[in-house]
Every structure is written in structure tokens, then in C-alpha cells.
Design a protein around this motif. Structure first.
Motif, PDB file in Angstrom:
ATOM      1  N   LEU A   1       0.625  -1.343  -0.324  1.00  0.00           N
ATOM      2  CA  LEU A   1      -0.298  -0.650  -0.159  1.00  0.00           C
ATOM      3  C   LEU A   1       1.179   1.052  -0.207  1.00  0.00           C
ATOM      4  CD1 LEU A   1      -1.999   1.238   0.332  1.00  0.00           C
ATOM      5  CD2 LEU A   1      -2.563   1.011   3.013  1.00  0.00           C
ATOM      6  N   PHE A   2       0.203   1.628  -1.111  1.00  0.00           N
ATOM      7  CA  PHE A   2       1.547   3.306  -0.875  1.00  0.00           C
ATOM      8  C   PHE A   2       0.671   4.742  -0.400  1.00  0.00           C
ATOM      9  CE2 PHE A   2       3.575  -0.114  -3.438  1.00  0.00           C
ATOM     10  CZ  PHE A   2       4.921   1.013  -3.328  1.00  0.00           C
ATOM     11  N   GLY A   3       1.012   5.047   0.166  1.00  0.00           N
ATOM     12  CA  GLY A   3       0.042   5.894   1.100  1.00  0.00           C
ATOM     13  C   GLY A   3      -0.457   5.953   1.903  1.00  0.00           C
ATOM     14  N   ALA A   4      -0.587   6.741   3.353  1.00  0.00           N
ATOM     15  CA  ALA A   4      -0.594   6.374   4.354  1.00  0.00           C
ATOM     16  C   ALA A   4      -1.476   7.911   5.745  1.00  0.00           C
ATOM     17  CB  ALA A   4       0.494   6.121   5.281  1.00  0.00           C
ATOM     18  N   GLY A   5      -2.462   8.692   4.290  1.00  0.00           N
ATOM     19  CA  GLY A   5      -3.855   9.482   5.054  1.00  0.00           C
ATOM     20  C   GLY A   5      -4.917   9.542   5.471  1.00  0.00           C
ATOM     21  N   PRO A   6      -5.468   9.740   5.732  1.00  0.00           N
ATOM     22  CA  PRO A   6      -6.869   9.978   5.931  1.00  0.00           C
ATOM     23  C   PRO A   6      -7.272   8.755   5.383  1.00  0.00           C
ATOM     24  CG  PRO A   6      -6.813  11.866   6.704  1.00  0.00           C
ATOM     25  CD  PRO A   6      -5.461  11.269   6.014  1.00  0.00           C
ATOM     26  N   TRP A   7      -7.383   8.958   4.273  1.00  0.00           N
ATOM     27  CA  TRP A   7      -8.066   7.350   3.127  1.00  0.00           C
ATOM     28  C   TRP A   7      -7.919   6.310   3.471  1.00  0.00           C
ATOM     29  CZ3 TRP A   7     -13.211   7.193   1.730  1.00  0.00           C
ATOM     30  CH2 TRP A   7     -13.230   6.378   0.530  1.00  0.00           C
ATOM     31  N   ALA A   8      -6.826   6.350   3.534  1.00  0.00           N
ATOM     32  CA  ALA A   8      -5.687   5.018   3.620  1.00  0.00           C
ATOM     33  C   ALA A   8      -6.295   4.776   4.713  1.00  0.00           C
ATOM     34  CB  ALA A   8      -4.474   5.496   2.927  1.00  0.00           C
ATOM     35  N   GLY A   9      -5.850   5.079   5.521  1.00  0.00           N
ATOM     36  CA  GLY A   9      -6.504   4.558   6.990  1.00  0.00           C
ATOM     37  C   GLY A   9      -7.726   3.952   7.463  1.00  0.00           C
ATOM     38  N   GLN A  10      -8.915   4.904   6.908  1.00  0.00           N
ATOM     39  CA  GLN A  10     -10.018   5.041   6.928  1.00  0.00           C
ATOM     40  C   GLN A  10     -10.578   3.221   5.776  1.00  0.00           C
ATOM     41  OE1 GLN A  10     -12.088   8.468   5.982  1.00  0.00           O
ATOM     42  NE2 GLN A  10     -10.958   8.909   7.385  1.00  0.00           N
ATOM     43  N   THR A  11     -10.340   2.904   4.603  1.00  0.00           N
ATOM     44  CA  THR A  11     -10.241   2.059   3.735  1.00  0.00           C
ATOM     45  C   THR A  11      -9.257   1.179   2.675  1.00  0.00           C
ATOM     46  OG1 THR A  11     -12.346   3.556   2.954  1.00  0.00           O
ATOM     47  CG2 THR A  11     -11.531   2.297   1.627  1.00  0.00           C
ATOM     48  N   HIS A  12      -8.379   1.542   2.821  1.00  0.00           N
ATOM     49  CA  HIS A  12      -7.798   0.927   1.861  1.00  0.00           C
ATOM     50  C   HIS A  12      -6.203  -0.313   2.728  1.00  0.00           C
ATOM     51  CE1 HIS A  12      -7.506   4.329  -1.133  1.00  0.00           C
ATOM     52  NE2 HIS A  12      -7.172   4.073  -1.729  1.00  0.00           N
ATOM     53  N   ALA A  13      -6.205   0.529   3.492  1.00  0.00           N
ATOM     54  CA  ALA A  13      -5.497  -0.841   4.578  1.00  0.00           C
ATOM     55  C   ALA A  13      -6.334  -1.600   5.432  1.00  0.00           C
ATOM     56  CB  ALA A  13      -4.588  -0.078   6.003  1.00  0.00           C
ATOM     57  N   PRO A  14      -7.333  -1.119   6.186  1.00  0.00           N
ATOM     58  CA  PRO A  14      -8.709  -2.616   6.394  1.00  0.00           C
ATOM     59  C   PRO A  14      -8.985  -3.272   5.244  1.00  0.00           C
ATOM     60  CG  PRO A  14      -9.031   0.322   7.595  1.00  0.00           C
ATOM     61  CD  PRO A  14      -8.406   0.291   6.542  1.00  0.00           C
ATOM     62  N   ALA A  15      -9.367  -2.279   4.154  1.00  0.00           N
ATOM     63  CA  ALA A  15      -9.520  -3.880   3.057  1.00  0.00           C
ATOM     64  C   ALA A  15      -8.705  -4.701   3.075  1.00  0.00           C
ATOM     65  CB  ALA A  15     -10.069  -2.923   2.368  1.00  0.00           C
ATOM     66  N   LEU A  16      -7.569  -4.490   2.054  1.00  0.00           N
ATOM     67  CA  LEU A  16      -7.062  -4.991   2.292  1.00  0.00           C
ATOM     68  C   LEU A  16      -5.603  -6.051   3.440  1.00  0.00           C
ATOM     69  CD1 LEU A  16      -3.981  -2.308   0.248  1.00  0.00           C
ATOM     70  CD2 LEU A  16      -5.970  -4.081  -0.599  1.00  0.00           C
ATOM     71  N   HIS A  17      -6.753  -5.384   5.279  1.00  0.00           N
ATOM     72  CA  HIS A  17      -5.400  -6.147   6.329  1.00  0.00           C
ATOM     73  C   HIS A  17      -6.468  -7.433   6.777  1.00  0.00           C
ATOM     74  CE1 HIS A  17      -3.633  -7.728   9.665  1.00  0.00           C
ATOM     75  NE2 HIS A  17      -5.239  -6.708  10.376  1.00  0.00           N
ATOM     76  N   ALA A  18      -8.425  -7.468   6.062  1.00  0.00           N
ATOM     77  CA  ALA A  18      -9.017  -8.592   6.525  1.00  0.00           C
ATOM     78  C   ALA A  18      -9.863  -9.090   5.375  1.00  0.00           C
ATOM     79  CB  ALA A  18     -10.421  -7.350   6.814  1.00  0.00           C
ATOM     80  N   HIS A  19      -8.903  -8.583   4.676  1.00  0.00           N
ATOM     81  CA  HIS A  19      -9.373  -9.745   2.748  1.00  0.00           C
ATOM     82  C   HIS A  19      -8.922 -10.806   2.775  1.00  0.00           C
ATOM     83  CE1 HIS A  19      -9.681 -10.713  -1.386  1.00  0.00           C
ATOM     84  NE2 HIS A  19     -10.787  -9.153  -1.373  1.00  0.00           N
ATOM     85  N   GLY A  20      -9.219 -11.602   2.651  1.00  0.00           N
ATOM     86  CA  GLY A  20      -9.711 -12.906   2.121  1.00  0.00           C
ATOM     87  C   GLY A  20      -8.373 -13.511   1.432  1.00  0.00           C
ATOM     88  N   GLY A  21      -8.307 -12.417   0.387  1.00  0.00           N
ATOM     89  CA  GLY A  21      -7.455 -13.043  -0.659  1.00  0.00           C
ATOM     90  C   GLY A  21      -6.305 -12.062  -1.295  1.00  0.00           C
ATOM     91  N   ALA A  22      -6.079 -11.804   0.109  1.00  0.00           N
ATOM     92  CA  ALA A  22      -4.625 -10.249  -0.277  1.00  0.00           C
ATOM     93  C   ALA A  22      -4.189 -10.031   0.889  1.00  0.00           C
ATOM     94  CB  ALA A  22      -5.475  -9.182  -0.083  1.00  0.00           C
ATOM     95  N   ASP A  23      -3.092 -10.479   0.834  1.00  0.00           N
ATOM     96  CA  ASP A  23      -1.925 -10.362   1.962  1.00  0.00           C
ATOM     97  C   ASP A  23      -1.359  -8.745   2.145  1.00  0.00           C
ATOM     98  OD1 ASP A  23      -2.409 -12.868   3.034  1.00  0.00           O
ATOM     99  OD2 ASP A  23      -0.424 -13.910   2.017  1.00  0.00           O
ATOM    100  N   LEU A  24      -1.423  -7.795   2.914  1.00  0.00           N
ATOM    101  CA  LEU A  24      -1.174  -6.658   3.520  1.00  0.00           C
ATOM    102  C   LEU A  24       0.648  -6.935   3.349  1.00  0.00           C
ATOM    103  CD1 LEU A  24      -1.370  -3.367   3.035  1.00  0.00           C
ATOM    104  CD2 LEU A  24      -2.549  -3.087   5.013  1.00  0.00           C
ATOM    105  N   VAL A  25       1.266  -6.589   2.943  1.00  0.00           N
ATOM    106  CA  VAL A  25       3.016  -6.997   3.173  1.00  0.00           C
ATOM    107  C   VAL A  25       4.310  -5.408   3.875  1.00  0.00           C
ATOM    108  CG1 VAL A  25       2.544  -8.733   1.678  1.00  0.00           C
ATOM    109  CG2 VAL A  25       3.837  -7.229   0.610  1.00  0.00           C
ATOM    110  N   GLY A  26       2.723  -4.226   3.613  1.00  0.00           N
ATOM    111  CA  GLY A  26       4.264  -2.931   3.691  1.00  0.00           C
ATOM    112  C   GLY A  26       2.947  -2.213   3.359  1.00  0.00           C
ATOM    113  N   VAL A  27       3.076  -0.893   4.092  1.00  0.00           N
ATOM    114  CA  VAL A  27       2.894   0.789   3.810  1.00  0.00           C
ATOM    115  C   VAL A  27       3.754   1.220   3.677  1.00  0.00           C
ATOM    116  CG1 VAL A  27       1.364   2.143   4.253  1.00  0.00           C
ATOM    117  CG2 VAL A  27       0.867   0.077   5.005  1.00  0.00           C
ATOM    118  N   TRP A  28       3.755   2.193   2.011  1.00  0.00           N
ATOM    119  CA  TRP A  28       4.717   3.160   2.165  1.00  0.00           C
ATOM    120  C   TRP A  28       3.949   4.116   2.362  1.00  0.00           C
ATOM    121  CZ3 TRP A  28       5.120   7.293  -1.553  1.00  0.00           C
ATOM    122  CH2 TRP A  28       5.664   7.569  -1.751  1.00  0.00           C
TER     123      TRP A  28
END
Length: 301
Positions: free
Chosen positions: A12-39
Motif C-alpha cells: 500500500l502506497f499512502g498513509a493518509g486518512p483515506w488509506a487509514g479508513q478504507t485501503h488498509a482495513p480492506a486489504l488487511h481483512a481481505h481473505g484473498g490478499a496479504d498486506l505486506v507493507g505500507v509506504w
């Protein structure tokens, strides 16, 4: 005997409010994805978001390459003209990409992005919420199948830039500069184009604040209007879209939590990767939206 499909490793590239509210939670909890890092450009922001989702933080120029080396797909939650050059780097590294809208606010940069993705042969999806939220996605499909639409009227007004805005985070500088035309305009176009056809004519006038009224001609011969902005009074904020045609009227339903929509976008990127078939809402479609918004902006000037 069938074997389960392996999880797709996302950076995941980006760590602003939108990333914190949507992108990171969705990727972290997704059954078919592994969140391996945040830049992130700010090391402390990357560390905070990565820590909250049990993954590794990266920052700086070296960090971009380090995260690309360990992921298979790159998701972006960055200002559009910061996003685009990094998408080009990700594509060149052979990484599939999940972009935020708009792809870029420059037609040249959006074209470079789409061409880099096509040249690399990687899959792309542009996250336009209404195309992936289950209720609105199903509604769009139903109305495309029904056909016979004569015109459409869309309105998406936010209060983010208004004098009475009450938000915990200051609006992004790019939103302040470019306004609702570029922030919420892609959402409207992402629905109008599949319903009525490509845009063939653009007119636009300005209203109060950053409000823009667009009148669009479409390839089907139908026309549409769209009012977009981010500086409305809180009581006037809201979004709606109405189709009018042979079967009367059809109104866009309310949509779900954006985290649910983002999970669906991840699913559809995985399908595009496996099938090799470009997604309808890919980087080339993102380029087309940028071209239309740039034309509207040019008319306003």
C-alpha cells in the motif's frame, strides 16, 4: 482436486486518512490478499499505519523499491499527481496496480500511466466507489442491460471545503486546488459513461465556491447533466443520480461502506489478473475520465 488460489501480496502506497479508513482495513481483512507493507512520504505516518495493521513500514525513494520487491500488486492512496509516477514505476517492476481516482489531473501524465501499464502487461483497476459497492454495481449492471435511457441527472455535493466544514482532518492540498470537479467528478463519470456511452461533448459553468455544472453529450445520443462540488453548506451535501428513459425513472440506490467496495475492487483485480481480460474500470478508463475533466476545466477557463 482443486487447490485454493494463493493470496495476492499487496503493498500500500499512502498513509493518509483515506488509506487509514478504507485501503488498509480492506486489504488487511481481505481473505484473498496479504498486506505486506505500507509506504508513505512521511516515515511516521507509514509506521503508524503499518503498526495498526501488523505489517512493515517503508518510506523514501529506497523504500519504494523495497516494497515493490516484496509485493505482487501495488495499491495507491495518494494525491493523483503523486500517484501516477509511482504507478508507472510499479508497472515497470511488473506489479499489478489498484489505483485511486482520478488517475492524474494531467492528460499527459494519465496517458503515460495507462501506456506504462499496457506496455508491462499488468492488470489495473481504478477504484471508483460506485462501480464496486455491491448495491450500486448491481444497479448499474441492471440499467445497462435495460437500456433505452434518454437522459440522466447527477448531483454530488460535499461540504469538505465549505466555511462550515466540520472534519477532523484538513482537506488534502490537491482537493483544495482542484475542487470537486476532480475529486467527485470521476465518481459521476464512472456511472454515466457505462449507462449512456462515452462522452462526445462537454459544456461547463461555475457556481458558488468550487461548484461546477456540466452538460454532457454521449455516444448513444443521450445527454446528461452533473453538478459537483465540495463547498456546499452541510445541509445541502449529498449525492444522487436519476435516469430517465423508456421505462420511466430509475434512481441510484444508496451504497455500502467504502471498505466493502474496496474489497470488491481487490476481488476484481484478482479476476483480471487470472483471466488476462482488462477490467472495464481500468487505467485506460481512468485516462478517459481525466480527458473529460480536463476538457471541462478548459471550458471553465
Amino acid at each position: 482436486m482443486s487447490h485454493p488460489v494463493r493470496n495476492l501480496r499487496f503493498g500500500l502506497f499512502g498513509a493518509g486518512p483515506w488509506a487509514g479508513q478504507t485501503h488498509a482495513p480492506a486489504l488487511h481483512a481481505h481473505g484473498g490478499a496479504d498486506l505486506v507493507g505500507v509506504w508513505a512520504r512521511r516515515p511516521e505516518a507509514a509506521a503508524a499505519l503499518a503498526g495498526a495493521h501488523e505489517t512493515t513500514a517503508y518510506s523514501g525513494e529506497k523504500g519504494v523499491d523495497e516494497l515493490l520487491a516484496v509485493c505482487e500488486a501495488a495499491a495507491f492512496a495518494l494525491p493523483p499527481d503523486v500517484q501516477a509516477p509511482l504507478v508507472i514505476r510499479a508497472a515497470a517492476a511488473g506489479r499489478h496496480v489498484l489505483l485511486d481516482k482520478p488517475v492524474a489531473t494531467s492528460v499527459a501524465l494519465a496517458r503515460d500511466t495507462a501506456e506504462a501499464i499496457e506496455r508491462a502487461g499488468v492488470a489495473s483497476v481504478v477504484f471508483c466507489t460506485l462501480r464496486f459497492a455491491p448495491d450500486t454495481a448491481a444497479w448499474i449492471g441492471e440499467q445497462v442491460a435495460a437500456g433505452g435511457w434518454f437522459t440522466a441527472h447527477a448531483r454530488w455535493l460535499g461540504a469538505l471545503l465549505g466555511p462550515d466544514a466540520d472534519t477532523p482532518d484538513a482537506p488534502s492540498p490537491w482537493r483544495v486546488e482542484k475542487g470537486g470537479l476532480w475529486d467527485v467528478g470521476p465518481h459521476v463519470l464512472s456511472v454515466l459513461i457505462p449507462l449512456l456511452g462515452d462522452v462526445t461533448e462537454v459544456s461547463a459553468v461555475s457556481g458558488l465556491g468550487d461548484t461546477v455544472h456540466m452538460a454532457l453529450g454521449h455516444a448513444s445520443g443521450a445527454s446528461s447533466t452533473a453538478t459537483v462540488g465540495l463547498s456546499a453548506p452541510p445541509e445541502a451535501a449529498g449525492a444522487s443520480l436519476e435516469l430517465i428513459g423508456e421505462r420511466g425513472r430509475a434512481v441510484l440506490p444508496r451504497w455500502n461502506d467504502p471498505v466493502i467496495a474496496y474489497r470488491a475492487a481487490v476481488d476484481e483485480l484478482r479476476v483480471s489478473i487470472r483471466s488476462g481480460v482488462p477490467h472495464p474500470c481500468d487505467a485506460r478508463f481512468g485516462l478517459r475520465m481525466t480527458e473529460i475533466l480536463a476538457e471541462a476545466e478548459s471550458v471553465l477557463r
